[in-house]
Write an enzyme that holds these catalytic residues in place. Sequence first.
Site, PDB file in Angstrom:
ATOM      1  N   TRP A 105       0.808  -1.221   0.000  1.00 57.74           N
ATOM      2  CA  TRP A 105       0.000   0.000   0.000  1.00 57.74           C
ATOM      3  C   TRP A 105       0.833   1.258   0.000  1.00 57.74           C
ATOM      4  CZ3 TRP A 105      -4.261  -0.305  -2.269  1.00 57.74           C
ATOM      5  CH2 TRP A 105      -5.069  -1.433  -2.168  1.00 57.74           C
ATOM      6  N   ASP A 175      -1.374   6.716   6.770  1.00 53.10           N
ATOM      7  CA  ASP A 175      -2.471   5.893   6.272  1.00 53.10           C
ATOM      8  C   ASP A 175      -2.716   4.808   7.317  1.00 53.10           C
ATOM      9  OD1 ASP A 175      -4.127   4.070   5.042  1.00 53.10           O
ATOM     10  OD2 ASP A 175      -2.888   3.811   3.245  1.00 53.10           O
ATOM     11  N   LYS A 199     -11.906  -1.815   6.192  1.00 52.44           N
ATOM     12  CA  LYS A 199     -11.143  -2.913   6.781  1.00 52.44           C
ATOM     13  C   LYS A 199     -11.546  -3.091   8.239  1.00 52.44           C
ATOM     14  CE  LYS A 199      -8.072  -3.305   3.125  1.00 52.44           C
ATOM     15  NZ  LYS A 199      -7.384  -2.199   2.461  1.00 52.44           N
TER      16      LYS A 199
HETATM   17  C1  LIG Z   1      -6.828  -1.437   1.386  1.00 59.76           C
HETATM   18  C2  LIG Z   1      -5.894  -0.315   1.650  1.00 59.76           C
HETATM   19  C3  LIG Z   1      -5.860   0.841   0.842  1.00 59.76           C
HETATM   20  C4  LIG Z   1      -6.721   0.990  -0.402  1.00 59.76           C
HETATM   21  O1  LIG Z   1      -7.977   1.450  -0.068  1.00 59.76           O
HETATM   22  P1  LIG Z   1      -9.154   1.692  -1.125  1.00 59.76           P
HETATM   23  O2  LIG Z   1     -10.253   2.177  -0.233  1.00 59.76           O
HETATM   24  O3  LIG Z   1      -9.456   0.403  -1.806  1.00 59.76           O
HETATM   25  O4  LIG Z   1      -8.700   2.756  -2.047  1.00 59.76           O
HETATM   26  C5  LIG Z   1      -5.003   1.852   1.199  1.00 59.76           C
HETATM   27  N1  LIG Z   1      -4.190   1.747   2.273  1.00 59.76           N
HETATM   28  C6  LIG Z   1      -4.194   0.657   3.062  1.00 59.76           C
HETATM   29  C7  LIG Z   1      -3.274   0.590   4.239  1.00 59.76           C
HETATM   30  C8  LIG Z   1      -5.040  -0.404   2.780  1.00 59.76           C
HETATM   31  O5  LIG Z   1      -5.039  -1.493   3.566  1.00 59.76           O
END
Ligand SMILES: *Cc1c(COP(=O)(O)O)cnc(C)c1O
Length: 381
Positions: A105, A175, A199
């Site tokens: 990511w 993030d 998630k």
């Molecule tokens: C899944 C994930 C993303 C991507 O997210 P989307 O909502 O599909 O754009 C970004 N960063 C992390 C850490 C993730 O686990």
Amino acid sequence: MNPNNLLNFSGGPGALPESVLLQAQESIISVSEVGLSILGISHRSDWFAAVIAELETNICNLLGLSKEYHVLFLQGGGTQQFSMVPMALLRGKTSPAEYLHTGYWSGKAIPEARKEGPVRVVWNGEDNGFHHLPSDEELSFSPDAPYIHYVSNETVEGLQFHRVLGRDDVPRICDMSSDFLSMPCEADRFSLIYAHAQKNIGPAGVTVVIIRDELLRDLPDNLPSFMDYRIQADAHSNFNTPPVFAIYVTLLVTRWLINDIGGLSRMHEINRSKAELIYGLLDRSDAFYRGRAESRDRSMMNVAFNLATPEMDSQFLKEAVAAGLFGLSGHRTIGGIRASIYDAVTFPAVEKLVDFMEDYKSRHTVGPHASRAYYRHSTAQ
Ligand SMILES: *Cc1c(COP(=O)(O)O)cnc(C)c1O
């Protein structure tokens, strides 16, 4: 209730608490305070304004955030934040923003930032196959960087920082999509935190952005309105039609964290004991199960591991589904097995998984040929 929901180890969208699913189900037919289906309630209604306000308050309270932040609910997922952050904070700058490349990511975020300005990759784990994270001695950050960016939990590889990185005189951006609200996170040390809901804290469709007010003062003009944090903040996350349902379900999850779990310290304890249960088994399995991450960087949310060969991984996954354990396949880019044990995955569910793994191991033994085949497989990557 569908019993499969209790044994959902999916990497994302992930499991949600049973009580939340039941309330969400009810809201599809009728939200009692309004008397309408949530899918038909106006985003300009007083009821929805109260939903936004309560969700902001719950997140601030859970994280102990000071008053110097705005909490926004945006669309576009984590991916849109990969662009929105550098559009706001890197455009027109000459000193590079500093990024850590610690896994799949963070690797997606870096090229998006390069489209807006200079980027320095402070540390790159690609050569080690993303099996570990950097120590403090391997990192040096510049005081001149517009910001530093990292991913707190690399969802695909199962790596998690167990400390805050960077320097206090440079805006710190993180993030936290896959470990947001899984434990206390010293939120006040960050200038911007983003986390999509799907998630750990809700359904897909909404992304939480926590932004320090001083960052809002100095953004470039002429950003597309949707991509301008100032406009989103002024509009109270209601600039255009927001995902009402996703935001409502996320509110229900925060209520569950506060009222049923008892806050993030308690959530942290539960998550820690879940993770210890699985890692404990990996460690005493005589390499029958092989954890991907080095011990000190193991994720408490995503336990990524392999058996001796890819064929054995497939066999394991097949039998897991037959035993009623869902979502255990590793990310399509690296294969293997990944048990995602987000907030809503209960301790008894993890016990069931571990019992299955113990039993599976006792029924399958590894021959020396299989081990050699695995060695070739893993070094070839
Ligand atoms: C899944 C994930 C993303 C991507 O997210 P989307 O909502 O599909 O754009 C970004 N960063 C992390 C850490 C993730 O686990």
